[in-house]
Design a protein around this motif. Structure first.
Motif, mmCIF file in Angstrom:
data_model
loop_
_atom_site.group_PDB
_atom_site.id
_atom_site.type_symbol
_atom_site.label_atom_id
_atom_site.label_comp_id
_atom_site.label_asym_id
_atom_site.label_seq_id
_atom_site.Cartn_x
_atom_site.Cartn_y
_atom_site.Cartn_z
ATOM 1 N N LEU A 56 0.825 -1.207 0.000
ATOM 2 C CA LEU A 56 0.000 0.000 0.000
ATOM 3 C C LEU A 56 0.858 1.255 0.000
ATOM 4 O O LEU A 56 0.581 2.217 -0.740
ATOM 5 C CB LEU A 56 -0.911 -0.016 1.227
ATOM 6 C CG LEU A 56 -1.973 1.089 1.292
ATOM 7 C CD1 LEU A 56 -3.004 0.914 0.193
ATOM 8 C CD2 LEU A 56 -2.648 1.084 2.663
ATOM 9 N N GLU A 57 1.901 1.266 0.810
ATOM 10 C CA GLU A 57 2.741 2.461 0.895
ATOM 11 C C GLU A 57 3.462 2.734 -0.416
ATOM 12 O O GLU A 57 3.639 3.892 -0.812
ATOM 13 C CB GLU A 57 3.742 2.321 2.043
ATOM 14 C CG GLU A 57 3.108 2.419 3.416
ATOM 15 C CD GLU A 57 2.257 3.677 3.577
ATOM 16 O OE1 GLU A 57 2.747 4.766 3.213
ATOM 17 O OE2 GLU A 57 1.119 3.568 4.050
ATOM 18 N N ARG A 58 3.879 1.678 -1.102
ATOM 19 C CA ARG A 58 4.552 1.879 -2.385
ATOM 20 C C ARG A 58 3.570 2.417 -3.424
ATOM 21 O O ARG A 58 3.911 3.300 -4.211
ATOM 22 C CB ARG A 58 5.177 0.568 -2.871
ATOM 23 C CG ARG A 58 5.767 0.682 -4.280
ATOM 24 C CD ARG A 58 6.693 -0.467 -4.624
ATOM 25 N NE ARG A 58 6.996 -0.484 -6.047
ATOM 26 C CZ ARG A 58 7.784 0.392 -6.672
ATOM 27 N NH1 ARG A 58 8.331 1.379 -5.983
ATOM 28 N NH2 ARG A 58 8.013 0.295 -7.960
ATOM 29 N N VAL A 59 2.348 1.896 -3.428
ATOM 30 C CA VAL A 59 1.348 2.392 -4.371
ATOM 31 C C VAL A 59 1.064 3.865 -4.099
ATOM 32 O O VAL A 59 0.981 4.677 -5.031
ATOM 33 C CB VAL A 59 0.053 1.564 -4.277
ATOM 34 C CG1 VAL A 59 -1.063 2.224 -5.105
ATOM 35 C CG2 VAL A 59 0.292 0.151 -4.774
ATOM 36 N N LYS A 60 0.924 4.233 -2.842
ATOM 37 C CA LYS A 60 0.686 5.631 -2.503
ATOM 38 C C LYS A 60 1.843 6.510 -2.966
ATOM 39 O O LYS A 60 1.623 7.623 -3.478
ATOM 40 C CB LYS A 60 0.482 5.785 -0.998
ATOM 41 C CG LYS A 60 -0.868 5.279 -0.512
ATOM 42 C CD LYS A 60 -0.976 5.284 1.001
ATOM 43 C CE LYS A 60 -0.913 6.660 1.563
ATOM 44 N NZ LYS A 60 -1.166 6.660 3.029
ATOM 45 N N ALA A 61 3.058 6.031 -2.801
ATOM 46 C CA ALA A 61 4.226 6.808 -3.223
ATOM 47 C C ALA A 61 4.233 7.014 -4.736
ATOM 48 O O ALA A 61 4.543 8.108 -5.234
ATOM 49 C CB ALA A 61 5.505 6.118 -2.773
ATOM 50 N N ILE A 62 3.885 5.968 -5.469
ATOM 51 C CA ILE A 62 3.839 6.062 -6.939
ATOM 52 C C ILE A 62 2.749 7.044 -7.362
ATOM 53 O O ILE A 62 2.963 7.904 -8.229
ATOM 54 C CB ILE A 62 3.597 4.681 -7.566
ATOM 55 C CG1 ILE A 62 4.806 3.774 -7.332
ATOM 56 C CG2 ILE A 62 3.310 4.813 -9.059
ATOM 57 C CD1 ILE A 62 4.578 2.332 -7.753
ATOM 58 N N ARG A 63 1.590 6.927 -6.741
ATOM 59 C CA ARG A 63 0.484 7.818 -7.091
ATOM 60 C C ARG A 63 0.798 9.274 -6.720
ATOM 61 O O ARG A 63 0.417 10.208 -7.435
ATOM 62 C CB ARG A 63 -0.790 7.358 -6.389
ATOM 63 C CG ARG A 63 -1.315 6.034 -6.876
ATOM 64 C CD ARG A 63 -2.057 6.147 -8.182
ATOM 65 N NE ARG A 63 -3.360 6.765 -7.983
ATOM 66 C CZ ARG A 63 -4.282 6.870 -8.937
ATOM 67 N NH1 ARG A 63 -4.034 6.432 -10.149
ATOM 68 N NH2 ARG A 63 -5.450 7.436 -8.678
ATOM 69 N N HIS A 64 1.487 9.467 -5.623
ATOM 70 C CA HIS A 64 1.899 10.822 -5.249
ATOM 71 C C HIS A 64 2.834 11.398 -6.306
ATOM 72 O O HIS A 64 2.673 12.563 -6.721
ATOM 73 C CB HIS A 64 2.594 10.817 -3.887
ATOM 74 C CG HIS A 64 3.133 12.155 -3.485
ATOM 75 N ND1 HIS A 64 2.354 13.121 -2.911
ATOM 76 C CD2 HIS A 64 4.376 12.696 -3.613
ATOM 77 C CE1 HIS A 64 3.082 14.203 -2.684
ATOM 78 N NE2 HIS A 64 4.320 13.962 -3.102
ATOM 79 N N GLU A 65 3.776 10.585 -6.738
ATOM 80 C CA GLU A 65 4.736 11.046 -7.746
ATOM 81 C C GLU A 65 4.032 11.344 -9.061
ATOM 82 O O GLU A 65 4.312 12.356 -9.723
ATOM 83 C CB GLU A 65 5.818 9.974 -7.928
ATOM 84 C CG GLU A 65 7.034 10.427 -8.719
ATOM 85 C CD GLU A 65 6.878 10.215 -10.210
ATOM 86 O OE1 GLU A 65 7.581 10.879 -11.000
ATOM 87 O OE2 GLU A 65 6.049 9.364 -10.599
ATOM 88 N N GLU A 66 3.099 10.492 -9.466
ATOM 89 C CA GLU A 66 2.359 10.709 -10.707
ATOM 90 C C GLU A 66 1.533 11.993 -10.633
ATOM 91 O O GLU A 66 1.530 12.810 -11.570
ATOM 92 C CB GLU A 66 1.439 9.517 -11.001
ATOM 93 C CG GLU A 66 2.168 8.249 -11.404
ATOM 94 C CD GLU A 66 1.229 7.076 -11.630
ATOM 95 O OE1 GLU A 66 1.605 6.143 -12.360
ATOM 96 O OE2 GLU A 66 0.111 7.086 -11.066
#
Length: 236
Positions: A56-66
């Motif tokens: 979950l944390e990695r997905v959130k990080a990717i979405r934040h970057e996008e």
């Protein structure tokens, strides 16, 4: 200098549905701000969850970057609240935060989701929160005992299934001059790459409607909106 505020339930909603409006506002010398209530990490990031060992944390990080990259391409300032999604929950603390944001920005135009969406549990929540914060931030248009801002124009952007959401467009925005920026912003969201073609085609469909309504043959791409409040004018 016109100020635009978009309240987006998830990190990518603002790009698909109002990316052209954002880029156009900035290109005309205005300012644009995007409140992302959530990153859409649970219900809006299916492609990312196909990766083995995803977290979950990695997905959130990717979405934040996008979302950060997309906002930068469009020229907007991103304000992520990270409330979580599916379900998106909004309490009084969040309403207070939204009111503070609206009072600080004092937008001329406010855009968010439709109040009904049978396929997405979070979009109506975003609408309700935005509408409540708008009323509080403006004092419903009358003098109040607290700091308020002038009522902005209030628009809804087009949902994925407009007919099933009660969306009736009555504003068409020509985004032809900034189409390449919107396209570049959409391409950033590899977590939802399947939506890029859909919204590219939708921009062409709405441009066709805009041309027929206006007679302006040079409109190649457009976005559709629904005005919530009546327009007040001094001449017709």
């Amino acid at each position: 200098m016109k100020r635009l505020l978009v309240v987006s339930a998830h990190a990518a909603d603002f790009v698909w549905r109002a990316g052209g409006a954002i880029a156009l506002t900035v290109s005309q010398g205005g300012e644009a701000f995007v409140v992302a209530l959530s990153y859409g990490e649970r219900g809006e990031s299916g492609e990312l969850w196909k990766e083995p060992g995803q977290t979950l944390e990695r997905v959130k990080a990717i979405r934040h970057e996008e979302a950060t990259r997309a906002a930068a391409i469009l020229g907007a300032k991103l304000i992520p609240l990270d409330l979580g999604d599916y379900p998106l929950r909004v309490d009084d603390r969040v309403i207070d935060r939204l009111v503070d944001i609206m009072v600080e920005i004092a937008p001329d135009v406010l855009i968010t989701h439709t109040p009904r969406d049978p396929f997405n549990p979070d979009h109506p929540v975003a609408y309700e929160a935005t509408e409540r914060a708008r009323q509080l931030a403006t004092g419903s248009g009358v003098a109040s005992a607290f700091k308020t801002v002038r009522p902005p124009e209030f628009l809804l952007f087009e949902p994925h299934q407009p007919e099933l959401c009660g969306f009736v467009p009555n504003v068409f925005l020509d985004i032809t001059p900034v189409w390449e920026k919107k396209l570049a912003a959409m391409e950033v969201f590899t977590s939802q790459a399947y939506l890029q073609k859909y919204y590219a085609e939708r921009a062409e469909h709405r441009a066709n409607h805009a041309r027929r309504i206006s007679g302006l043959a040079d409109i190649k791409r457009a976005e559709a909106f629904q005005r919530v409040l009546p327009q007040v004018v001094r001449s017709l």
